[in-house]
Design a protein around this motif. Sequence first.
Motif, PDB file in Angstrom:
ATOM      1  N   ARG A  36      18.942   3.086 -29.406  1.00 49.98           N
ATOM      2  CA  ARG A  36      17.763   2.750 -30.204  1.00 49.98           C
ATOM      3  C   ARG A  36      16.820   1.846 -29.418  1.00 49.98           C
ATOM      4  NH1 ARG A  36      21.917   2.846 -33.998  1.00 49.98           N
ATOM      5  NH2 ARG A  36      21.506   4.213 -35.794  1.00 49.98           N
ATOM      6  N   LYS A  37      17.422   0.998 -28.591  1.00 51.58           N
ATOM      7  CA  LYS A  37      16.646   0.086 -27.760  1.00 51.58           C
ATOM      8  C   LYS A  37      17.410  -0.185 -26.476  1.00 51.58           C
ATOM      9  CE  LYS A  37      14.576  -4.552 -27.794  1.00 51.58           C
ATOM     10  NZ  LYS A  37      14.419  -5.818 -28.570  1.00 51.58           N
ATOM     11  N   VAL A  38      16.732  -0.110 -25.364  1.00 55.14           N
ATOM     12  CA  VAL A  38      17.368  -0.388 -24.077  1.00 55.14           C
ATOM     13  C   VAL A  38      17.191  -1.862 -23.752  1.00 55.14           C
ATOM     14  CG1 VAL A  38      17.453   0.168 -21.625  1.00 55.14           C
ATOM     15  CG2 VAL A  38      16.877   1.957 -23.287  1.00 55.14           C
ATOM     16  N   THR A  39      18.314  -2.575 -23.622  1.00 56.09           N
ATOM     17  CA  THR A  39      18.264  -3.997 -23.295  1.00 56.09           C
ATOM     18  C   THR A  39      18.669  -4.215 -21.844  1.00 56.09           C
ATOM     19  OG1 THR A  39      20.574  -4.397 -23.915  1.00 56.09           O
ATOM     20  CG2 THR A  39      18.897  -4.546 -25.665  1.00 56.09           C
ATOM     21  N   GLN A  40      18.268  -5.350 -21.308  1.00 59.43           N
ATOM     22  CA  GLN A  40      18.632  -5.669 -19.933  1.00 59.43           C
ATOM     23  C   GLN A  40      20.135  -5.860 -19.802  1.00 59.43           C
ATOM     24  OE1 GLN A  40      16.374  -5.579 -17.372  1.00 59.43           O
ATOM     25  NE2 GLN A  40      18.263  -5.605 -16.139  1.00 59.43           N
ATOM     26  N   THR A  41      20.750  -6.385 -20.861  1.00 59.94           N
ATOM     27  CA  THR A  41      22.204  -6.560 -20.844  1.00 59.94           C
ATOM     28  C   THR A  41      22.911  -5.227 -20.669  1.00 59.94           C
ATOM     29  OG1 THR A  41      22.029  -8.500 -22.292  1.00 59.94           O
ATOM     30  CG2 THR A  41      24.175  -7.408 -22.164  1.00 59.94           C
ATOM     31  N   TYR A  42      22.401  -4.218 -21.366  1.00 60.48           N
ATOM     32  CA  TYR A  42      22.981  -2.883 -21.280  1.00 60.48           C
ATOM     33  C   TYR A  42      22.788  -2.308 -19.872  1.00 60.48           C
ATOM     34  CZ  TYR A  42      24.382   1.749 -22.939  1.00 60.48           C
ATOM     35  OH  TYR A  42      25.043   2.931 -23.130  1.00 60.48           O
ATOM     36  N   VAL A  43      21.590  -2.456 -19.348  1.00 65.80           N
ATOM     37  CA  VAL A  43      21.286  -1.941 -18.011  1.00 65.80           C
ATOM     38  C   VAL A  43      22.150  -2.625 -16.957  1.00 65.80           C
ATOM     39  CG1 VAL A  43      19.509  -1.760 -16.230  1.00 65.80           C
ATOM     40  CG2 VAL A  43      18.932  -1.295 -18.618  1.00 65.80           C
ATOM     41  N   ASP A  44      22.327  -3.934 -17.107  1.00 59.02           N
ATOM     42  CA  ASP A  44      23.157  -4.678 -16.146  1.00 59.02           C
ATOM     43  C   ASP A  44      24.616  -4.220 -16.205  1.00 59.02           C
ATOM     44  OD1 ASP A  44      20.940  -6.115 -15.376  1.00 59.02           O
ATOM     45  OD2 ASP A  44      21.411  -7.867 -16.615  1.00 59.02           O
ATOM     46  N   ALA A  45      25.087  -3.915 -17.420  1.00 59.48           N
ATOM     47  CA  ALA A  45      26.488  -3.509 -17.581  1.00 59.48           C
ATOM     48  C   ALA A  45      26.716  -2.087 -17.084  1.00 59.48           C
ATOM     49  CB  ALA A  45      26.898  -3.632 -19.045  1.00 59.48           C
ATOM     50  N   TYR A  46      25.700  -1.213 -17.250  1.00 58.75           N
ATOM     51  CA  TYR A  46      25.852   0.198 -16.890  1.00 58.75           C
ATOM     52  C   TYR A  46      24.651   0.664 -16.073  1.00 58.75           C
ATOM     53  CZ  TYR A  46      29.560   0.093 -20.347  1.00 58.75           C
ATOM     54  OH  TYR A  46      30.702  -0.224 -21.043  1.00 58.75           O
ATOM     55  N   PRO A  47      24.518   0.172 -14.853  1.00 57.92           N
ATOM     56  CA  PRO A  47      23.340   0.495 -14.043  1.00 57.92           C
ATOM     57  C   PRO A  47      23.231   1.974 -13.665  1.00 57.92           C
ATOM     58  CG  PRO A  47      24.997  -0.643 -12.716  1.00 57.92           C
ATOM     59  CD  PRO A  47      25.437  -0.744 -14.145  1.00 57.92           C
ATOM     60  N   ARG A  48      24.363   2.701 -13.676  1.00 57.40           N
ATOM     61  CA  ARG A  48      24.340   4.103 -13.283  1.00 57.40           C
ATOM     62  C   ARG A  48      24.181   5.048 -14.472  1.00 57.40           C
ATOM     63  NH1 ARG A  48      28.215   6.525 -11.401  1.00 57.40           N
ATOM     64  NH2 ARG A  48      27.138   7.816  -9.873  1.00 57.40           N
ATOM     65  N   VAL A  49      24.202   4.500 -15.686  1.00 58.18           N
ATOM     66  CA  VAL A  49      24.070   5.329 -16.883  1.00 58.18           C
ATOM     67  C   VAL A  49      22.598   5.487 -17.239  1.00 58.18           C
ATOM     68  CG1 VAL A  49      24.549   5.471 -19.372  1.00 58.18           C
ATOM     69  CG2 VAL A  49      26.331   4.669 -17.793  1.00 58.18           C
ATOM     70  N   LYS A  50      22.153   6.720 -17.354  1.00 59.99           N
ATOM     71  CA  LYS A  50      20.781   6.979 -17.775  1.00 59.99           C
ATOM     72  C   LYS A  50      20.666   6.729 -19.274  1.00 59.99           C
ATOM     73  CE  LYS A  50      20.221  10.649 -14.316  1.00 59.99           C
ATOM     74  NZ  LYS A  50      19.959  12.099 -14.104  1.00 59.99           N
ATOM     75  N   THR A  51      19.486   6.403 -19.732  1.00 64.60           N
ATOM     76  CA  THR A  51      19.298   6.150 -21.151  1.00 64.60           C
ATOM     77  C   THR A  51      18.110   6.943 -21.689  1.00 64.60           C
ATOM     78  OG1 THR A  51      17.926   4.202 -20.675  1.00 64.60           O
ATOM     79  CG2 THR A  51      20.275   3.828 -21.064  1.00 64.60           C
ATOM     80  N   ILE A  52      18.221   7.333 -22.952  1.00 66.30           N
ATOM     81  CA  ILE A  52      17.092   7.894 -23.683  1.00 66.30           C
ATOM     82  C   ILE A  52      16.974   7.113 -24.978  1.00 66.30           C
ATOM     83  CG2 ILE A  52      17.170  10.209 -22.697  1.00 66.30           C
ATOM     84  CD1 ILE A  52      18.759  11.116 -25.119  1.00 66.30           C
ATOM     85  N   VAL A  53      15.763   6.880 -25.415  1.00 67.18           N
ATOM     86  CA  VAL A  53      15.528   6.063 -26.607  1.00 67.18           C
ATOM     87  C   VAL A  53      15.340   6.964 -27.819  1.00 67.18           C
ATOM     88  CG1 VAL A  53      14.027   4.363 -27.690  1.00 67.18           C
ATOM     89  CG2 VAL A  53      14.531   4.197 -25.258  1.00 67.18           C
ATOM     90  N   GLY A  54      16.112   6.696 -28.856  1.00 68.57           N
ATOM     91  CA  GLY A  54      16.019   7.463 -30.086  1.00 68.57           C
ATOM     92  C   GLY A  54      17.128   7.062 -31.029  1.00 68.57           C
ATOM     93  N   ASP A  55      17.153   7.693 -32.213  1.00 69.61           N
ATOM     94  CA  ASP A  55      18.240   7.450 -33.156  1.00 69.61           C
ATOM     95  C   ASP A  55      18.711   8.779 -33.717  1.00 69.61           C
ATOM     96  OD1 ASP A  55      16.380   8.212 -35.115  1.00 69.61           O
ATOM     97  OD2 ASP A  55      15.842   6.149 -35.578  1.00 69.61           O
ATOM     98  N   TYR A  56      19.560   8.736 -34.734  1.00 70.08           N
ATOM     99  CA  TYR A  56      20.149   9.973 -35.240  1.00 70.08           C
ATOM    100  C   TYR A  56      19.150  10.836 -36.015  1.00 70.08           C
ATOM    101  CZ  TYR A  56      24.367   7.556 -33.827  1.00 70.08           C
ATOM    102  OH  TYR A  56      25.312   6.882 -33.095  1.00 70.08           O
ATOM    103  N   ASP A  57      18.009  10.278 -36.330  1.00 69.08           N
ATOM    104  CA  ASP A  57      16.958  11.065 -36.979  1.00 69.08           C
ATOM    105  C   ASP A  57      15.974  11.656 -35.974  1.00 69.08           C
ATOM    106  OD1 ASP A  57      17.802  10.650 -39.671  1.00 69.08           O
ATOM    107  OD2 ASP A  57      17.016   8.609 -39.578  1.00 69.08           O
ATOM    108  N   SER A  58      16.153  11.354 -34.694  1.00 69.46           N
ATOM    109  CA  SER A  58      15.246  11.852 -33.645  1.00 69.46           C
ATOM    110  C   SER A  58      15.685  13.248 -33.219  1.00 69.46           C
ATOM    111  CB  SER A  58      15.252  10.893 -32.448  1.00 69.46           C
ATOM    112  OG  SER A  58      14.922   9.578 -32.838  1.00 69.46           O
TER     113      SER A  58
END
Length: 357
Positions: A36-58
């Motif tokens: 739902r939201k990309v945080t720096q904490t998430y990016v730092d923990a998983y730098p190799r994981v790509k992210t897409i922003v959305g939720d279950y209604d997207s």
Amino acid sequence: MAPKILITGSTGYIGGSVLAAITRAHPEYEVTALLRKVTQTYVDAYPRVKTIVGDYDSAEILANAAAESDIVIHAGDSDHKGAMVALLNGLGRRTTTSFLIHLSGTACIADFYSQKFLGVLNDRVWSDVDDIEALVNLPDDRIHRHVDKLVIEAAQTHGTHIHSAIMCPPDIYGKGHGPGITQSFLVPFFYDSILAEKVAFYVAEGKNRRSQVHIDDVMSLYVKVVEEAANSLKTGKIRDECWGKNGFYFNSSSEIVWKETAAATGKIMASLGLIDSAEPKQFTVEKVKSMLGGSGLGLYMFASNSRSRADRGKQLFGWTPTGPSYEEVMEADLIAHHKDKQRSIDVLLGRQGPTGK
């Protein structure tokens, strides 16, 4: 070539642990996570994981992401039909082999629909091998069934290149490993209900039994199922016994008897000074039914039998649970939830910042 994997629910208790387990076991996999939201904490923990922003209604975001993935691990909201429809629509656009691994749960086999077994032992233990026909044809009013049915019928309705599996864990305990929620479902619910009632409790004889499993054991089976999918992509060989109408996996390792669990929980909470007496009290069916918003969830959580046997994972993959028992981690789980609630109260009252200890 490394498989492309989409994971939903990766900040939740189970989904976050799936993300951690998969990336740890196979850093070579190309993993994308829905957030739902990309945080720096998430990016730092998983730098190799790509992210897409959305939720279950997207719907379109989910469909597009699924269309670009070899393996979709839907470990988020088990009951969000729209999300599942979108993911299947996306996989249906593909013309090459793809896999869908969906998170369900053993609420689908709980017996709280029948007054007969509330607080009473039910000898029925479900096997994901011996009872597979009954499991894939459960009544439509069972919990999770409206989405599980879509998964079971995925190849029939969206293309024979789609191979699906349902992961069906019982009550899970132990600390999760993801970047978000790290606490289980059962312990916080029981803690909060005991706190509200000022006493631990059970229904009738309190002999109802529930299957259990440690979070690490759930993850070890997830890894094996994902590895099966990845190997099939590599070799082009699909084992039919792993997927579709056969692809139903219980994750159970042990059982608890509810009255015994209530007594042990009451003892811990009394020792923390949260309730006056450690002795559990017998509650009526009507009393428990009124809990948790009066939806009947209380009967499922506290009065039903939900017993399962994880035969498929053991037979196909040699899956063997090795995690600590529920009794071994119950106190740590309860104390963790107690501390989290206290921190939330402190933040609400302005006694500390949201990151304070």
